[in-house]
Design a protein around this motif. Sequence first.
Motif, PDB file in Angstrom:
ATOM      1  N   PRO A 299       0.914  -1.021   0.109  1.00 52.61           N
ATOM      2  CA  PRO A 299      -0.206  -0.051  -0.001  1.00 52.61           C
ATOM      3  C   PRO A 299       0.880   1.286   0.241  1.00 52.61           C
ATOM      4  O   PRO A 299       0.319   2.361  -0.259  1.00 52.61           O
ATOM      5  N   GLU A 300       2.124   1.206   0.388  1.00 54.16           N
ATOM      6  CA  GLU A 300       2.919   2.386   0.432  1.00 54.16           C
ATOM      7  C   GLU A 300       4.130   2.088  -0.391  1.00 54.16           C
ATOM      8  O   GLU A 300       5.345   2.103   0.279  1.00 54.16           O
ATOM      9  N   PRO A 301       4.156   2.196  -1.536  1.00 53.14           N
ATOM     10  CA  PRO A 301       5.617   2.114  -2.327  1.00 53.14           C
ATOM     11  C   PRO A 301       6.258   3.447  -2.312  1.00 53.14           C
ATOM     12  O   PRO A 301       5.643   4.366  -1.839  1.00 53.14           O
ATOM     13  N   VAL A 302       7.640   3.247  -2.606  1.00 51.14           N
ATOM     14  CA  VAL A 302       8.573   4.529  -2.818  1.00 51.14           C
ATOM     15  C   VAL A 302       8.814   4.824  -3.954  1.00 51.14           C
ATOM     16  O   VAL A 302       9.450   3.884  -4.793  1.00 51.14           O
ATOM     17  N   LEU A 303       8.492   5.842  -4.606  1.00 49.77           N
ATOM     18  CA  LEU A 303       9.014   6.573  -6.067  1.00 49.77           C
ATOM     19  C   LEU A 303      10.498   7.048  -5.897  1.00 49.77           C
ATOM     20  O   LEU A 303      10.396   7.864  -5.391  1.00 49.77           O
ATOM     21  N   CYS A 304      11.420   6.315  -6.578  1.00 50.03           N
ATOM     22  CA  CYS A 304      12.898   6.874  -6.153  1.00 50.03           C
ATOM     23  C   CYS A 304      13.326   7.557  -7.677  1.00 50.03           C
ATOM     24  O   CYS A 304      13.645   6.765  -8.678  1.00 50.03           O
ATOM     25  N   LEU A 305      13.402   8.622  -7.669  1.00 53.28           N
ATOM     26  CA  LEU A 305      13.884   9.546  -8.975  1.00 53.28           C
ATOM     27  C   LEU A 305      15.273  10.393  -8.902  1.00 53.28           C
ATOM     28  O   LEU A 305      15.539  10.621  -7.568  1.00 53.28           O
ATOM     29  N   ASP A 306      15.911  10.476 -10.085  1.00 56.20           N
ATOM     30  CA  ASP A 306      17.039  11.254  -9.974  1.00 56.20           C
ATOM     31  C   ASP A 306      16.714  12.739  -9.505  1.00 56.20           C
ATOM     32  O   ASP A 306      15.627  13.122  -9.688  1.00 56.20           O
ATOM     33  N   GLY A 307      17.639  13.438  -8.869  1.00 56.16           N
ATOM     34  CA  GLY A 307      17.569  14.632  -8.404  1.00 56.16           C
ATOM     35  C   GLY A 307      17.613  15.818  -9.489  1.00 56.16           C
ATOM     36  O   GLY A 307      17.489  17.012  -9.081  1.00 56.16           O
ATOM     37  N   ASP A 308      18.008  15.467 -10.836  1.00 57.71           N
ATOM     38  CA  ASP A 308      17.944  16.551 -11.810  1.00 57.71           C
ATOM     39  C   ASP A 308      16.391  16.985 -12.284  1.00 57.71           C
ATOM     40  O   ASP A 308      15.481  16.486 -11.869  1.00 57.71           O
ATOM     41  N   ALA A 309      16.511  17.809 -13.315  1.00 57.27           N
ATOM     42  CA  ALA A 309      15.142  18.621 -13.704  1.00 57.27           C
ATOM     43  C   ALA A 309      14.263  17.375 -14.180  1.00 57.27           C
ATOM     44  O   ALA A 309      13.082  17.396 -14.034  1.00 57.27           O
ATOM     45  N   ALA A 310      14.820  16.616 -15.009  1.00 52.76           N
ATOM     46  CA  ALA A 310      14.059  15.462 -15.645  1.00 52.76           C
ATOM     47  C   ALA A 310      13.439  14.650 -14.488  1.00 52.76           C
ATOM     48  O   ALA A 310      12.211  14.194 -14.734  1.00 52.76           O
ATOM     49  N   GLY A 311      14.241  14.171 -13.459  1.00 44.22           N
ATOM     50  CA  GLY A 311      13.503  13.334 -12.304  1.00 44.22           C
ATOM     51  C   GLY A 311      12.521  14.004 -11.696  1.00 44.22           C
ATOM     52  O   GLY A 311      11.418  13.747 -11.275  1.00 44.22           O
ATOM     53  N   ARG A 312      12.512  15.735 -11.343  1.00 46.05           N
ATOM     54  CA  ARG A 312      11.632  16.510 -10.817  1.00 46.05           C
ATOM     55  C   ARG A 312      10.394  16.363 -11.738  1.00 46.05           C
ATOM     56  O   ARG A 312       9.098  16.478 -11.071  1.00 46.05           O
ATOM     57  N   ARG A 313      10.470  16.622 -13.151  1.00 45.86           N
ATOM     58  CA  ARG A 313       9.420  16.522 -13.694  1.00 45.86           C
ATOM     59  C   ARG A 313       8.501  15.329 -13.662  1.00 45.86           C
ATOM     60  O   ARG A 313       7.551  15.276 -13.763  1.00 45.86           O
ATOM     61  N   ALA A 314       9.417  14.222 -13.963  1.00 53.40           N
ATOM     62  CA  ALA A 314       8.631  12.723 -13.703  1.00 53.40           C
ATOM     63  C   ALA A 314       8.036  12.557 -12.373  1.00 53.40           C
ATOM     64  O   ALA A 314       6.586  12.106 -12.350  1.00 53.40           O
ATOM     65  N   ALA A 315       8.639  13.041 -11.433  1.00 57.65           N
ATOM     66  CA  ALA A 315       7.844  13.150  -9.987  1.00 57.65           C
ATOM     67  C   ALA A 315       6.563  14.051 -10.226  1.00 57.65           C
ATOM     68  O   ALA A 315       5.686  13.547  -9.545  1.00 57.65           O
ATOM     69  N   ALA A 316       6.588  15.150 -10.565  1.00 54.30           N
ATOM     70  CA  ALA A 316       5.604  16.106 -10.741  1.00 54.30           C
ATOM     71  C   ALA A 316       4.296  15.505 -11.299  1.00 54.30           C
ATOM     72  O   ALA A 316       3.237  15.539 -11.184  1.00 54.30           O
ATOM     73  N   ARG A 317       4.658  14.653 -12.515  1.00 50.96           N
ATOM     74  CA  ARG A 317       3.551  13.879 -13.379  1.00 50.96           C
ATOM     75  C   ARG A 317       3.058  13.040 -12.701  1.00 50.96           C
ATOM     76  O   ARG A 317       2.018  12.697 -12.434  1.00 50.96           O
ATOM     77  N   THR A 318       3.911  12.157 -12.081  1.00 49.49           N
ATOM     78  CA  THR A 318       3.416  10.996 -11.127  1.00 49.49           C
ATOM     79  C   THR A 318       2.345  11.470 -10.020  1.00 49.49           C
ATOM     80  O   THR A 318       1.424  10.858  -9.831  1.00 49.49           O
ATOM     81  N   SER A 319       2.841  12.655  -9.335  1.00 52.85           N
ATOM     82  CA  SER A 319       1.896  12.987  -8.178  1.00 52.85           C
ATOM     83  C   SER A 319       0.604  13.433  -8.770  1.00 52.85           C
ATOM     84  O   SER A 319      -0.278  13.425  -8.033  1.00 52.85           O
ATOM     85  N   GLU A 320       0.860  14.089  -9.929  1.00 55.27           N
ATOM     86  CA  GLU A 320      -0.695  14.505 -10.504  1.00 55.27           C
ATOM     87  C   GLU A 320      -1.561  13.307 -11.002  1.00 55.27           C
ATOM     88  O   GLU A 320      -2.597  13.400 -10.679  1.00 55.27           O
ATOM     89  N   MET A 321      -0.705  12.252 -11.433  1.00 53.97           N
ATOM     90  CA  MET A 321      -1.540  11.154 -12.055  1.00 53.97           C
ATOM     91  C   MET A 321      -2.140  10.399 -10.709  1.00 53.97           C
ATOM     92  O   MET A 321      -3.204   9.509 -10.783  1.00 53.97           O
ATOM     93  N   VAL A 322      -1.480  10.024  -9.544  1.00 60.09           N
ATOM     94  CA  VAL A 322      -1.931   9.276  -8.504  1.00 60.09           C
ATOM     95  C   VAL A 322      -2.977  10.097  -7.435  1.00 60.09           C
ATOM     96  O   VAL A 322      -3.710   9.178  -7.010  1.00 60.09           O
TER      97      VAL A 322
END
Length: 630
Positions: A299-322
């Motif tokens: 129920p509580e996975p961890v999304l681990c992304l790079d700290g660069d701009a591409a990683g932040r954009r991916a995190a933002a897209r995922t947060s909106e999606m979930v």
Amino acid sequence: MALPPNFLDELRARTPLAPLIGRRVRLARNGRQWKGCCPFHNEKTPSFYVYDDHYHCFGCGQHGDAIGFTMQTEGLAFREAVERLAGEAGLEVPRESPRQVAKEARARDLHDVLQVACEAMQRRLRAPEGRAALDYLRGRGLTEETIARFGLGWSGAGRGALAADLKPLGIEPRQLAEAGLTKPAEGREGAYNDFFYNRVMFPIRDRRGRIVSFGGRILGEGQPKYLNGPETDVFSKRRTLYGLDMAREAVFRGKARLVVAEGYMDVIALHQAGFEGAVAPLGTALTAEQMEEVWRITPEPVLCLDGDAAGRRAAARTSEMVLPLIGTERTLHFATLPQGQDPDDLIAKKGAPAFEAVLASAKPLSVAIYDLMAEGRPLGTPEGRAAFRNDLAAAAGRIPDKSLASEYRSALLNRFFESSRPPRPPRPPFTPGARKGAPFRPPPRLPPRAAPEAGNTRLQQARCLLAITLAHPWLLNEVEEAFALLELPHGPPSALQAALLAWHAGRALTDVSEGAAASLDSADLVDHLNATGLEEARAWVMGAPGLPREASPDAQPAETLDGWWHFFGFLRGEGALVEDLDAAGRDLVAANDAAAQSRVIRLSQALSALRRGETGLEAELESGAESASP
């Protein structure tokens, strides 16, 4: 006949495990799962656990799903167990048809083709032609055991090499094309070209461990750097996660936490370092279907992304999606790697404890989404702050569970106000009776009010609170945060609430440089509302008959505050008020000042009035009755 996988998935979804197993085993709640004594071996200390989609005994090792439990406990064959459960679930077991038989046989054929293709690619990796690929993998720090465990291989240089390897096994070019390993050659009817060539190959498996496709990384120059196989009858890119079969087993046995990384090599490096719960999407953004697969495991996975701009954009897209997918039973955490480092870089340089620290610092979704939304926002202007606050409220509103959405809204807006509040000047410790030598007396209680008649109570409560606020805008200096937490009815109430908060934020920013509280003038507020098209909304509030006495311009400040908090309590609700009161009590212990003391008293009074069954509209009803009497 083999039954269709989608039917079996539907049957399992319609058969809750705890009630089914509870017919034979006495189960007790144990956190998110159930626990009891194993029915398959004699035990006195419970070691048998029942989860949402499977059971497992840590004593004897028995595990399975609803179908397996029915087979084991009732001695039924697979088909008989399915028919028994389908009858209870109201499902009809699919009948055998030539088309279904052919489809299942074709799927089995594709899995077999992919498996023998994987074995051929593994052999090529060890041949002289695969030396560069093997050196690349070893150079990335992979051991021989890891290379073998993940079935890594070499595609060859193309030109029909794979078809030639598999021809002695009776595999035709058509079958290779159906498996996504070749594609029709342009301009040559009946001819095929290899889909992968000059690439290090990564077998992609489904959750049951069957190969469904491949991914390939090119060596040297060329694009795309990573290439996934095409969609086939057994492979859907948006539904598949690399490494899911291994991660599922590790998480299931409690050996690892499920971590969603970025790519193939991240997953492999993490597994080799002991983080065996790692999975990755297939070179694309994480999809809703992939999240559903992840939540089936934890129920509580961890999304681990790079700290660069591409990683932040991916995190933002995922947060909106979930956001539309989360609930009280499932969420997501975000972990960020140091700038410019992949998991294998970090582990190679600083060891597994460094990645463990990254996971330990993972942020819950409510914290991560605020940080992601705040990045790059112009928060130094009233317009920028108002837009950001509206976006935060809108993000919380995308959560389907209303209670959870309300909690997110409170958490996001609380942090918004906390980050923008000017620092308070230090105050001397508050001592009752120290002011002007007078003993401390709490503000007078409002007299009990009679129960209201039926009507649109909440709308009238909002109108009364807004009337008090409009008549005495100086209140916003004290109640802004509480006011922002209210969810007022849609229409004039919510529009006026947003306008009042935006106006106050602008006035506060204007005066903060002078170290003063916001100077809130009624005439200025009226001009602001008129300019923003809310003149009619203001008239709707202030022109209503029977407004509370606290909404009159000559009401005393203490009386006005009492009235505001009185209506706040009814609009906030008992559960939220209890939490507000607990937080205010902690603030009082920490600050020990008059403001904190006053907030505790007012919240206590509001909660008491709410629990007495009052609505705050009794005086309004009496006024309306008097005006109606002859």
